[in-house]
Design an enzyme around this catalytic site. Structure first.
Site, short mmCIF file in Angstrom:
data_model
loop_
_atom_site.label_atom_id
_atom_site.label_comp_id
_atom_site.label_asym_id
_atom_site.label_seq_id
_atom_site.Cartn_x
_atom_site.Cartn_y
_atom_site.Cartn_z
N GLY A 181 28.03 -37.22 -83.95
CA GLY A 181 26.45 -36.63 -83.77
C GLY A 181 27.37 -35.26 -82.76
O GLY A 181 28.32 -35.35 -81.86
N THR A 198 29.45 -35.98 -76.11
CA THR A 198 28.15 -37.42 -77.16
C THR A 198 27.10 -36.70 -75.84
O THR A 198 27.63 -37.06 -74.73
CB THR A 198 28.74 -38.73 -76.53
OG1 THR A 198 27.70 -39.75 -76.84
CG2 THR A 198 29.39 -39.16 -75.59
N ARG A 211 29.64 -36.55 -90.48
CA ARG A 211 30.32 -37.80 -90.99
C ARG A 211 31.54 -38.18 -91.87
O ARG A 211 30.36 -37.84 -93.34
CB ARG A 211 28.95 -38.68 -90.83
CG ARG A 211 28.33 -39.13 -89.56
CD ARG A 211 27.49 -39.69 -89.37
NE ARG A 211 27.24 -39.85 -87.48
CZ ARG A 211 26.22 -39.41 -87.04
NH1 ARG A 211 25.57 -38.76 -87.14
NH2 ARG A 211 26.12 -39.64 -85.55
N ARG A 223 -4.05 -40.64 -69.84
CA ARG A 223 -3.15 -41.18 -71.52
C ARG A 223 -2.56 -42.34 -70.95
O ARG A 223 -1.57 -41.34 -69.46
CB ARG A 223 -3.40 -40.12 -72.17
CG ARG A 223 -4.81 -39.83 -72.93
CD ARG A 223 -3.84 -38.75 -74.10
NE ARG A 223 -5.15 -38.87 -75.29
CZ ARG A 223 -5.36 -37.20 -75.57
NH1 ARG A 223 -4.33 -35.73 -75.28
NH2 ARG A 223 -6.58 -37.16 -76.57
N ASP A 227 27.81 -42.99 -73.72
CA ASP A 227 28.35 -44.16 -74.19
C ASP A 227 29.72 -45.03 -73.99
O ASP A 227 29.57 -45.23 -74.82
CB ASP A 227 26.85 -45.00 -75.47
CG ASP A 227 27.83 -43.61 -76.88
OD1 ASP A 227 28.33 -42.75 -76.06
OD2 ASP A 227 27.17 -43.78 -78.08
N ASP A 277 25.24 -39.36 -75.36
CA ASP A 277 24.19 -40.65 -74.94
C ASP A 277 25.06 -41.17 -74.03
O ASP A 277 24.26 -42.08 -73.07
CB ASP A 277 24.55 -42.00 -76.18
CG ASP A 277 23.27 -41.45 -77.19
OD1 ASP A 277 22.51 -40.31 -77.01
OD2 ASP A 277 23.69 -42.12 -78.85
N ASP A 319 31.92 -42.40 -80.37
CA ASP A 319 32.97 -43.19 -80.34
C ASP A 319 33.31 -43.67 -81.65
O ASP A 319 34.33 -44.60 -81.59
CB ASP A 319 32.30 -44.79 -79.23
CG ASP A 319 31.46 -45.54 -80.12
OD1 ASP A 319 30.39 -44.33 -80.55
OD2 ASP A 319 30.94 -46.21 -79.97
N ARG A 335 20.89 -44.82 -78.56
CA ARG A 335 20.97 -45.78 -80.62
C ARG A 335 21.13 -47.12 -79.20
O ARG A 335 21.08 -48.24 -79.42
CB ARG A 335 21.50 -45.45 -81.15
CG ARG A 335 21.06 -45.40 -82.73
CD ARG A 335 21.82 -45.04 -83.16
NE ARG A 335 22.46 -43.96 -83.04
CZ ARG A 335 22.81 -43.67 -84.08
NH1 ARG A 335 23.43 -44.30 -85.49
NH2 ARG A 335 23.27 -42.28 -83.84
P1 ADP Z 1 29.90 -40.35 -82.89
O1 ADP Z 1 31.86 -39.77 -83.28
O2 ADP Z 1 29.17 -39.18 -82.63
O3 ADP Z 1 30.21 -42.16 -82.44
P2 ADP Z 1 30.27 -41.88 -85.78
O4 ADP Z 1 29.90 -42.86 -85.65
O5 ADP Z 1 29.51 -40.98 -87.02
O6 ADP Z 1 29.59 -40.79 -84.59
O7 ADP Z 1 31.72 -41.35 -86.22
C1 ADP Z 1 31.88 -39.96 -86.72
C2 ADP Z 1 33.24 -40.55 -88.08
O8 ADP Z 1 34.32 -41.13 -87.77
C3 ADP Z 1 32.68 -41.03 -88.93
O9 ADP Z 1 31.70 -40.01 -90.18
C4 ADP Z 1 33.97 -41.29 -89.44
O10 ADP Z 1 34.57 -40.61 -90.38
C5 ADP Z 1 34.79 -41.46 -88.24
N1 ADP Z 1 34.43 -43.50 -87.71
C6 ADP Z 1 34.12 -44.25 -87.22
N2 ADP Z 1 34.53 -45.19 -86.99
C7 ADP Z 1 36.01 -45.57 -87.70
C8 ADP Z 1 36.39 -45.95 -88.55
N3 ADP Z 1 36.19 -47.63 -87.75
N4 ADP Z 1 37.81 -46.29 -89.33
C9 ADP Z 1 38.11 -44.83 -89.26
N5 ADP Z 1 36.59 -43.85 -88.72
C10 ADP Z 1 36.08 -43.92 -88.58
#
Ligand code: ADP
Length: 328
Positions: free
Chosen positions: A16, A131, A77, A168, A135, A133, A108, A177
């Site tokens: 994100g 991020t 992603r 209201r 989080d 969030d 994360d 999330r």
């Molecule tokens: P954010 O970093 O904002 O939490 P995502 O959860 O979509 O976003 O994760 C971003 C990217 O990191 C994913 O599209 C994927 O390529 C990689 N990723 C996430 N989780 C894993 C995992 N368990 N193992 C390997 N790559 C991961």
């Protein structure tokens, strides 16, 4: 700490997007160049690593971006990176360019990916928490949170004007999330009567009781701020129950959505992004690996990526008590 001199580093933004990512990219590129490193921009997060969409960056390539939201490197992603074969492809592409250090700006999910990659291959990874969030454990601040929460506050202030004019009840849904920080901070700052966050069970009966009690006192203007990850189901679900149980209330819903991700980063986000970006490169230079750069009590703090993804920041319950008292 194993010391291995880095000479070529890659930087990417992943998952994100958050306002301030550009300021972090700028800091990484310019600190790297200051130290005589070659810096490569990896496009669309891990997708660019897997697909070899990687470009050399110079000082000029990050000019005039510190004030811009989004990310010039783009983000994505990437499902392929979740598979060992995808990570192998990514590694092969980095080795072709002799990239020997990575800075990953993301949340994360991105850190989970970085952690897996660093367990499998010998390229040190440094994470920067990008991020909205907030989080992630290991940092009091994350790049983008301050801007997002101020966007939410500005929007809710506007909703409050019209809500007040019509007596209201408004339920405003903000992003978050898994973490309720945007809801908590924006709710307190806008004087919300109720705040609902994923960290707490939503007590709908208590909410209905408090709204009934307020109606008796002729307090008809009520603001409820709810995080999208609220366990009861978000703003629409809460509105359904209120409309059924208190049909006299003029209940409206507003879902703020993606406006919270965009816009020019706040001064605070630009500062932390610049600070963390600088220390990300310094970390690679002194041989740190597989840590997230954070800020705790205004000091740079390093947390192993593994820990940063497993733990969450905790929301103090005292805040929820304060919300109730101040909104009574
Ligand atoms: P954010 O970093 O904002 O939490 P995502 O959860 O979509 O976003 O994760 C971003 C990217 O990191 C994913 O599209 C994927 O390529 C990689 N990723 C996430 N989780 C894993 C995992 N368990 N193992 C390997 N790559 C991961």
């Amino acid at each position: 700490m194993e010391k291995k001199k880095v000479t070529k580093i890659g930087v990417l933004t992943s998952g994100g997007d958050s306002p301030g990512m550009n300021a972090a990219v700028r800091a990484v590129v310019r600190t790297g160049i200051y130290h005589g490193l070659e810096v490569y921009g990896i496009k669309r997060g891990y997708a660019g690593m897997v697909e070899n969409d990687i470009e050399r960056m110079d000082s000029k390539s990050v000019a005039n971006i510190i004030q811009r939201g989004g990310t010039i490197l783009k983000t994505a992603r990437c499902l392929e990176f979740k598979e060992p074969a995808g990570r192998q492809k990514a590694y092969d592409n980095l080795r072709k360019l002799k990239i020997d250090g990575l800075v990953i700006i993301g949340g994360d999910g991105s850190f989970k990916g970085a952690q897996k990659f660093s367990e499998e291959f010998d390229i040190p990874c440094i994470g920067l928490p990008g991020t909205i969030d907030k989080d992630i454990a290991g940092s009091d601040v994350t790049i983008g949170f301050d801007t997002a929460v101020n966007t939410a506050v500005e929007a809710i202030d506007k909703i409050r004007d019209t809500m007040d004019a019509h007596d209201r009840l408004f339920i405003v849904e903000v992003m978050g999330r898994d973490a309720g920080y945007i809801a908590l901070h924006s709710g307190i700052a806008t004087g919300a009567e109720n705040i609902m966050i994923p960290e707490n069970e939503t007590d709908v009966e208590a909410l209905i009781d408090s709204l009934n009690e307020k109606e008796k006192r002729k307090k008809l203007v009520n603001l409820i701020v709810v995080a999208e990850g609220d366990k009861f189901g978000g703003a629409e679900e809460i509105a359904k129950v209120i409309r059924k149980r208190i049909p006299t209330a003029d209940t409206r819903v507003c879902i703020l959505g993606h406006i919270q991700r965009g816009g020019s980063p706040s001064c605070s986000d630009r500062l932390i992004a610049s600070h963390m970006g600088y220390y990300a490169v310094e970390s690679l230079m002194v041989g740190r690996h597989n840590v997230m750069v954070g800020v705790i009590n205004n000091k740079i703090h390093y947390t192993p990526l593994e820990k940063a993804v497993k733990q969450k920041q905790k929301i103090g319950q005292e805040w929820m008590k304060i919300v109730k008292i101040l909104a009574s």
